[in-house]
Design a protein around this motif. Structure first.
Motif, PDB file in Angstrom:
ATOM      1  N   MET A   1      -7.941 -16.133  21.212  1.00  0.00           N
ATOM      2  CA  MET A   1      -8.590 -16.826  20.237  1.00  0.00           C
ATOM      3  C   MET A   1      -8.461 -16.325  18.892  1.00  0.00           C
ATOM      4  N   PHE A   2      -8.470 -17.020  17.962  1.00  0.00           N
ATOM      5  CA  PHE A   2      -8.178 -16.837  16.461  1.00  0.00           C
ATOM      6  C   PHE A   2      -8.945 -15.434  16.143  1.00  0.00           C
ATOM      7  N   GLY A   3      -9.942 -15.332  16.246  1.00  0.00           N
ATOM      8  CA  GLY A   3     -10.874 -13.738  15.847  1.00  0.00           C
ATOM      9  C   GLY A   3     -10.323 -12.756  16.781  1.00  0.00           C
ATOM     10  N   ASP A   4      -9.799 -12.773  17.775  1.00  0.00           N
ATOM     11  CA  ASP A   4      -9.114 -11.706  18.456  1.00  0.00           C
ATOM     12  C   ASP A   4      -7.702 -11.559  17.770  1.00  0.00           C
ATOM     13  N   VAL A   5      -7.129 -12.393  17.443  1.00  0.00           N
ATOM     14  CA  VAL A   5      -5.856 -12.397  16.791  1.00  0.00           C
ATOM     15  C   VAL A   5      -6.094 -11.610  15.381  1.00  0.00           C
ATOM     16  N   LEU A   6      -6.920 -12.214  14.701  1.00  0.00           N
ATOM     17  CA  LEU A   6      -7.282 -11.621  13.399  1.00  0.00           C
ATOM     18  C   LEU A   6      -7.669 -10.181  13.482  1.00  0.00           C
ATOM     19  N   HIS A   7      -8.536  -9.814  14.238  1.00  0.00           N
ATOM     20  CA  HIS A   7      -8.913  -8.393  14.564  1.00  0.00           C
ATOM     21  C   HIS A   7      -7.880  -7.424  15.016  1.00  0.00           C
ATOM     22  N   ARG A   8      -6.948  -8.015  15.754  1.00  0.00           N
ATOM     23  CA  ARG A   8      -5.672  -7.022  15.977  1.00  0.00           C
ATOM     24  C   ARG A   8      -4.752  -6.850  15.032  1.00  0.00           C
ATOM     25  N   LEU A   9      -4.603  -7.956  14.270  1.00  0.00           N
ATOM     26  CA  LEU A   9      -3.818  -7.615  13.089  1.00  0.00           C
ATOM     27  C   LEU A   9      -4.333  -6.797  11.859  1.00  0.00           C
ATOM     28  N   ARG A  10      -5.706  -6.925  11.771  1.00  0.00           N
ATOM     29  CA  ARG A  10      -6.271  -5.989  10.969  1.00  0.00           C
ATOM     30  C   ARG A  10      -6.207  -4.579  11.358  1.00  0.00           C
ATOM     31  N   LYS A  11      -6.552  -4.202  12.596  1.00  0.00           N
ATOM     32  CA  LYS A  11      -6.452  -3.194  13.137  1.00  0.00           C
ATOM     33  C   LYS A  11      -5.036  -2.450  12.870  1.00  0.00           C
ATOM     34  N   GLU A  12      -3.869  -3.250  13.229  1.00  0.00           N
ATOM     35  CA  GLU A  12      -2.567  -2.725  13.321  1.00  0.00           C
ATOM     36  C   GLU A  12      -2.215  -2.314  11.800  1.00  0.00           C
ATOM     37  N   LYS A  13      -2.978  -3.244  10.754  1.00  0.00           N
ATOM     38  CA  LYS A  13      -2.704  -2.640   9.329  1.00  0.00           C
ATOM     39  C   LYS A  13      -3.691  -1.548   8.921  1.00  0.00           C
ATOM     40  N   HIS A  14      -4.305  -0.901   9.875  1.00  0.00           N
ATOM     41  CA  HIS A  14      -5.399   0.176   9.550  1.00  0.00           C
ATOM     42  C   HIS A  14      -6.263  -0.239   8.303  1.00  0.00           C
ATOM     43  N   LEU A  15      -6.648  -1.318   8.574  1.00  0.00           N
ATOM     44  CA  LEU A  15      -7.521  -1.974   7.382  1.00  0.00           C
ATOM     45  C   LEU A  15      -8.984  -2.034   7.860  1.00  0.00           C
ATOM     46  N   THR A  16     -10.087  -1.890   7.025  1.00  0.00           N
ATOM     47  CA  THR A  16     -11.528  -2.073   7.360  1.00  0.00           C
ATOM     48  C   THR A  16     -11.613  -3.517   7.241  1.00  0.00           C
ATOM     49  N   GLN A  17     -13.013  -4.082   7.571  1.00  0.00           N
ATOM     50  CA  GLN A  17     -13.018  -5.372   7.280  1.00  0.00           C
ATOM     51  C   GLN A  17     -13.313  -5.741   5.810  1.00  0.00           C
ATOM     52  N   ARG A  18     -13.944  -4.577   5.141  1.00  0.00           N
ATOM     53  CA  ARG A  18     -14.155  -4.717   3.678  1.00  0.00           C
ATOM     54  C   ARG A  18     -12.821  -4.925   2.887  1.00  0.00           C
ATOM     55  N   GLU A  19     -11.954  -3.824   3.321  1.00  0.00           N
ATOM     56  CA  GLU A  19     -10.329  -3.906   2.689  1.00  0.00           C
ATOM     57  C   GLU A  19      -9.818  -5.291   2.845  1.00  0.00           C
ATOM     58  N   LEU A  20      -9.774  -5.773   4.032  1.00  0.00           N
ATOM     59  CA  LEU A  20      -9.178  -7.024   4.264  1.00  0.00           C
ATOM     60  C   LEU A  20      -9.905  -8.020   3.771  1.00  0.00           C
ATOM     61  N   ALA A  21     -11.132  -8.189   3.437  1.00  0.00           N
ATOM     62  CA  ALA A  21     -11.991  -9.364   2.983  1.00  0.00           C
ATOM     63  C   ALA A  21     -11.400  -9.243   1.332  1.00  0.00           C
ATOM     64  N   ASP A  22     -11.748  -8.064   0.905  1.00  0.00           N
ATOM     65  CA  ASP A  22     -11.299  -8.118  -0.530  1.00  0.00           C
ATOM     66  C   ASP A  22      -9.900  -8.518  -1.100  1.00  0.00           C
ATOM     67  N   LYS A  23      -8.868  -8.415  -0.054  1.00  0.00           N
ATOM     68  CA  LYS A  23      -7.522  -8.680  -0.152  1.00  0.00           C
ATOM     69  C   LYS A  23      -7.422 -10.289  -0.030  1.00  0.00           C
ATOM     70  N   LEU A  24      -8.401 -10.784   0.737  1.00  0.00           N
ATOM     71  CA  LEU A  24      -8.279 -12.123   1.183  1.00  0.00           C
ATOM     72  C   LEU A  24      -9.122 -13.150   0.096  1.00  0.00           C
ATOM     73  N   SER A  25      -9.863 -12.226  -0.687  1.00  0.00           N
ATOM     74  CA  SER A  25     -10.907 -12.899  -1.711  1.00  0.00           C
ATOM     75  C   SER A  25     -11.864 -13.604  -0.622  1.00  0.00           C
ATOM     76  N   ILE A  26     -12.400 -12.864   0.138  1.00  0.00           N
ATOM     77  CA  ILE A  26     -13.363 -13.765   1.015  1.00  0.00           C
ATOM     78  C   ILE A  26     -14.533 -12.772   1.078  1.00  0.00           C
ATOM     79  N   SER A  27     -15.636 -13.138   1.735  1.00  0.00           N
ATOM     80  CA  SER A  27     -16.871 -12.210   2.068  1.00  0.00           C
ATOM     81  C   SER A  27     -16.421 -11.232   3.344  1.00  0.00           C
ATOM     82  N   ARG A  28     -17.215 -10.092   3.287  1.00  0.00           N
ATOM     83  CA  ARG A  28     -17.050  -9.311   4.461  1.00  0.00           C
ATOM     84  C   ARG A  28     -17.692  -9.963   5.787  1.00  0.00           C
ATOM     85  N   SER A  29     -18.877 -10.650   5.369  1.00  0.00           N
ATOM     86  CA  SER A  29     -19.656 -11.228   6.407  1.00  0.00           C
ATOM     87  C   SER A  29     -18.617 -12.363   6.843  1.00  0.00           C
TER      88      SER A  29
END
Length: 129
Positions: free
Chosen positions: A1-29
């Motif tokens: 599912m989309f969320g699983d893919v997104l989670h895996r990609l984020r982890k592969e880049k060694h990013l926290t949810q906050r870091e990725l959210a900031d880079k994408l200009s979306i909220s961490r929640s």
């Protein structure tokens, strides 16, 4: 599912949810809800995510594509032979743990080997005269 893919990609880049959210200009929640498959992004955000990770929307959406010419790709025999070597196989598995800088360094090394091979061929060609 989309969320699983997104989670895996984020982890592969060694990013926290906050870091990725900031880079994408979306909220961490919002990102958290995407990763837990409780919410789906709009098209603009989906494109932004795919661009950030340099993946296709099909990949991001965990979508298997039907029979197309891109799925008919056959790995060349010389690559299949190289992959039989367990050390090479292990090295390829390590690629996913490498930083962008390490991958660029690897590319530079491979290019240097190619240049050395080209120079060797050229020097052999000039020595024949």
């Amino acid at each position: 599912m989309f969320g699983d893919v997104l989670h895996r990609l984020r982890k592969e880049k060694h990013l926290t949810q906050r870091e990725l959210a900031d880079k994408l200009s979306i909220s961490r929640s919002a990102l958290s809800l995407y990763e837990s498959n409780k919410r789906e992004p709009d098209f603009a955000t989906l494109k932004k995510i795919a661009d950030f990770f340099n993946v296709s929307l099909d990949y991001l959406l965990d979508r298997e594509v039907g029979n197309t010419s891109t799925n008919d790709y056959k790995i060349p025999d010389y690559i299949s032979e190289v992959l039989k070597d367990p050390d090479i196989t292990q090295a390829f598995k390590e690629l996913k743990n490498m930083s962008e800088e390490e991958i660029k360094s690897l590319a530079v090394h491979l290019y240097a080997i190619k240049l050395m091979r080209t120079k060797e061929k050229e020097s052999k060609g000039t020595n024949k005269s």
